[in-house]
Design a protein around this motif. Structure first.
Motif, PDB file in Angstrom:
ATOM      1  N   LYS A  87       0.836  -1.203   0.000  1.00 60.35           N
ATOM      2  CA  LYS A  87       0.000   0.000   0.000  1.00 60.35           C
ATOM      3  C   LYS A  87       0.870   1.252   0.000  1.00 60.35           C
ATOM      4  O   LYS A  87       0.591   2.214  -0.705  1.00 60.35           O
ATOM      5  CB  LYS A  87      -0.910   0.035   1.230  1.00 60.35           C
ATOM      6  CG  LYS A  87      -2.069  -0.916   1.204  1.00 60.35           C
ATOM      7  CD  LYS A  87      -2.884  -0.665   2.465  1.00 60.35           C
ATOM      8  CE  LYS A  87      -3.996  -1.640   2.668  1.00 60.35           C
ATOM      9  NZ  LYS A  87      -4.751  -1.348   3.898  1.00 60.35           N
ATOM     10  N   LEU A  88       1.932   1.237   0.810  1.00 60.57           N
ATOM     11  CA  LEU A  88       2.815   2.397   0.902  1.00 60.57           C
ATOM     12  C   LEU A  88       3.482   2.678  -0.447  1.00 60.57           C
ATOM     13  O   LEU A  88       3.518   3.823  -0.901  1.00 60.57           O
ATOM     14  CB  LEU A  88       3.870   2.188   1.992  1.00 60.57           C
ATOM     15  CG  LEU A  88       4.835   3.349   2.220  1.00 60.57           C
ATOM     16  CD1 LEU A  88       4.077   4.619   2.622  1.00 60.57           C
ATOM     17  CD2 LEU A  88       5.861   2.983   3.276  1.00 60.57           C
ATOM     18  N   ALA A  89       3.967   1.633  -1.104  1.00 60.27           N
ATOM     19  CA  ALA A  89       4.610   1.808  -2.413  1.00 60.27           C
ATOM     20  C   ALA A  89       3.621   2.361  -3.433  1.00 60.27           C
ATOM     21  O   ALA A  89       3.947   3.283  -4.195  1.00 60.27           O
ATOM     22  CB  ALA A  89       5.196   0.490  -2.901  1.00 60.27           C
ATOM     23  N   THR A  90       2.395   1.839  -3.442  1.00 60.83           N
ATOM     24  CA  THR A  90       1.361   2.317  -4.356  1.00 60.83           C
ATOM     25  C   THR A  90       1.020   3.768  -4.053  1.00 60.83           C
ATOM     26  O   THR A  90       0.920   4.603  -4.954  1.00 60.83           O
ATOM     27  CB  THR A  90       0.089   1.443  -4.250  1.00 60.83           C
ATOM     28  OG1 THR A  90       0.419   0.117  -4.634  1.00 60.83           O
ATOM     29  CG2 THR A  90      -1.028   1.959  -5.121  1.00 60.83           C
ATOM     30  N   HIS A  91       0.869   4.089  -2.778  1.00 58.72           N
ATOM     31  CA  HIS A  91       0.508   5.452  -2.368  1.00 58.72           C
ATOM     32  C   HIS A  91       1.602   6.447  -2.760  1.00 58.72           C
ATOM     33  O   HIS A  91       1.318   7.497  -3.346  1.00 58.72           O
ATOM     34  CB  HIS A  91       0.253   5.471  -0.859  1.00 58.72           C
ATOM     35  CG  HIS A  91      -0.487   6.678  -0.397  1.00 58.72           C
ATOM     36  ND1 HIS A  91      -0.038   7.493   0.598  1.00 58.72           N
ATOM     37  CD2 HIS A  91      -1.674   7.223  -0.792  1.00 58.72           C
ATOM     38  CE1 HIS A  91      -0.896   8.468   0.812  1.00 58.72           C
ATOM     39  NE2 HIS A  91      -1.890   8.331  -0.023  1.00 58.72           N
ATOM     40  N   LEU A  92       2.856   6.134  -2.467  1.00 57.79           N
ATOM     41  CA  LEU A  92       3.957   7.039  -2.790  1.00 57.79           C
ATOM     42  C   LEU A  92       4.112   7.212  -4.300  1.00 57.79           C
ATOM     43  O   LEU A  92       4.384   8.312  -4.784  1.00 57.79           O
ATOM     44  CB  LEU A  92       5.263   6.553  -2.159  1.00 57.79           C
ATOM     45  CG  LEU A  92       5.304   6.617  -0.624  1.00 57.79           C
ATOM     46  CD1 LEU A  92       6.600   6.017  -0.108  1.00 57.79           C
ATOM     47  CD2 LEU A  92       5.102   8.028  -0.114  1.00 57.79           C
ATOM     48  N   TYR A  93       3.910   6.131  -5.052  1.00 57.15           N
ATOM     49  CA  TYR A  93       3.981   6.216  -6.515  1.00 57.15           C
ATOM     50  C   TYR A  93       2.908   7.172  -7.043  1.00 57.15           C
ATOM     51  O   TYR A  93       3.184   8.059  -7.857  1.00 57.15           O
ATOM     52  CB  TYR A  93       3.818   4.826  -7.134  1.00 57.15           C
ATOM     53  CG  TYR A  93       3.545   4.866  -8.614  1.00 57.15           C
ATOM     54  CD1 TYR A  93       4.561   5.171  -9.522  1.00 57.15           C
ATOM     55  CD2 TYR A  93       2.270   4.617  -9.109  1.00 57.15           C
ATOM     56  CE1 TYR A  93       4.302   5.229 -10.882  1.00 57.15           C
ATOM     57  CE2 TYR A  93       2.009   4.664 -10.465  1.00 57.15           C
ATOM     58  CZ  TYR A  93       3.023   4.973 -11.345  1.00 57.15           C
ATOM     59  OH  TYR A  93       2.763   5.034 -12.695  1.00 57.15           O
ATOM     60  N   LEU A  94       1.685   7.011  -6.557  1.00 58.41           N
ATOM     61  CA  LEU A  94       0.592   7.844  -7.062  1.00 58.41           C
ATOM     62  C   LEU A  94       0.704   9.290  -6.579  1.00 58.41           C
ATOM     63  O   LEU A  94       0.312  10.205  -7.288  1.00 58.41           O
ATOM     64  CB  LEU A  94      -0.751   7.225  -6.718  1.00 58.41           C
ATOM     65  CG  LEU A  94      -1.015   5.944  -7.514  1.00 58.41           C
ATOM     66  CD1 LEU A  94      -2.248   5.235  -7.011  1.00 58.41           C
ATOM     67  CD2 LEU A  94      -1.116   6.222  -8.996  1.00 58.41           C
ATOM     68  N   LEU A  95       1.276   9.496  -5.404  1.00 56.11           N
ATOM     69  CA  LEU A  95       1.536  10.870  -4.964  1.00 56.11           C
ATOM     70  C   LEU A  95       2.550  11.540  -5.885  1.00 56.11           C
ATOM     71  O   LEU A  95       2.418  12.723  -6.211  1.00 56.11           O
ATOM     72  CB  LEU A  95       2.041  10.893  -3.513  1.00 56.11           C
ATOM     73  CG  LEU A  95       1.015  10.597  -2.432  1.00 56.11           C
ATOM     74  CD1 LEU A  95       1.690  10.514  -1.066  1.00 56.11           C
ATOM     75  CD2 LEU A  95      -0.107  11.616  -2.422  1.00 56.11           C
ATOM     76  N   SER A  96       3.558  10.782  -6.349  1.00 57.29           N
ATOM     77  CA  SER A  96       4.553  11.371  -7.258  1.00 57.29           C
ATOM     78  C   SER A  96       3.932  11.683  -8.617  1.00 57.29           C
ATOM     79  O   SER A  96       4.250  12.702  -9.227  1.00 57.29           O
ATOM     80  CB  SER A  96       5.779  10.468  -7.398  1.00 57.29           C
ATOM     81  OG  SER A  96       5.485   9.322  -8.138  1.00 57.29           O
TER      82      SER A  96
END
Length: 190
Positions: A87-96
């Motif tokens: 979830k963290l990886a997905t969230h950080l990717y989409l924030l970028s």
């Protein structure tokens, strides 16, 4: 001096102990703010000023055209995201992605609602589910809000509905077309 709340979408080191944060707010859109001394080992703000955190803060203009951030307070950390690496990886990717395609100081309450809804629902979701479906949900809504795709009246509205939804080839094509339109637009302006 202004008080507002926002979600931190990125951070960048500047100087020895300062950081430049990109924060999306409901009232002002995306702001670039400088936090002084936040990278010092004894800084109390390090834990608060993390990408993905929902904060309240004060800011004021600097001569450089940026803003200075002061008095941040944590509203929510979306703990369900932080405790799951997928979830963290997905969230950080989409924030970028969000940070790269949303202009500074472009107020849009719909984008604010999307970002807050995405973060909250992803945090509450049990298991990351199908990461590509989750990314697709956010990207399709983001491109629609930015005017690069048309609404899909049959598309699931919430992330929980979408995680159970399988992405059709038509939906994938629609996203590709919207993204292609965005890329053509960005070549003209960037």
């Amino acid at each position: 001096m202004h008080r507002t709340e926002g979600i931190i979408i990125s951070s960048e080191k500047i100087g020895e102990s300062d950081s430049l944060f990109s924060i999306f707010t409901k009232e002002y859109g995306k702001l670039k703010v400088v936090a002084q001394g936040v990278r010092k080992s004894n800084s109390k703000l390090r834990a608060i000023l993390q990408p993905g955190h929902h904060i309240s803060f004060l800011f004021f203009p600097l001569r450089s055209g940026r803003y200075r951030l002061t008095s941040p307070a944590l509203i929510g950390s979306f703990a369900g995201i932080r405790s799951d690496s997928d979830k963290l990886a997905t969230h950080l990717y989409l924030l970028s992605v969000f940070d790269s395609i949303v202009f500074e100081e472009s107020k849009d309450e719909g984008l604010w609602d999307l970002l807050l809804q995405w973060s909250g629902e992803l945090s509450e979701l049990s298991g990351a589910g199908n990461a590509s479906s989750l990314r697709f949900w956010f990207l399709s809504h983001l491109l629609f809000r930015l005017g690069f795709s048309s609404p899909d009246t049959n598309a699931p509205v919430t992330l929980a509905e979408y995680s159970a939804h399988s992405v059709s080839e038509g939906e994938k094509e629609k996203l590709k077309e919207g993204y292609s339109t965005f890329l053509q637009f960005s070549k003209v302006f960037f």
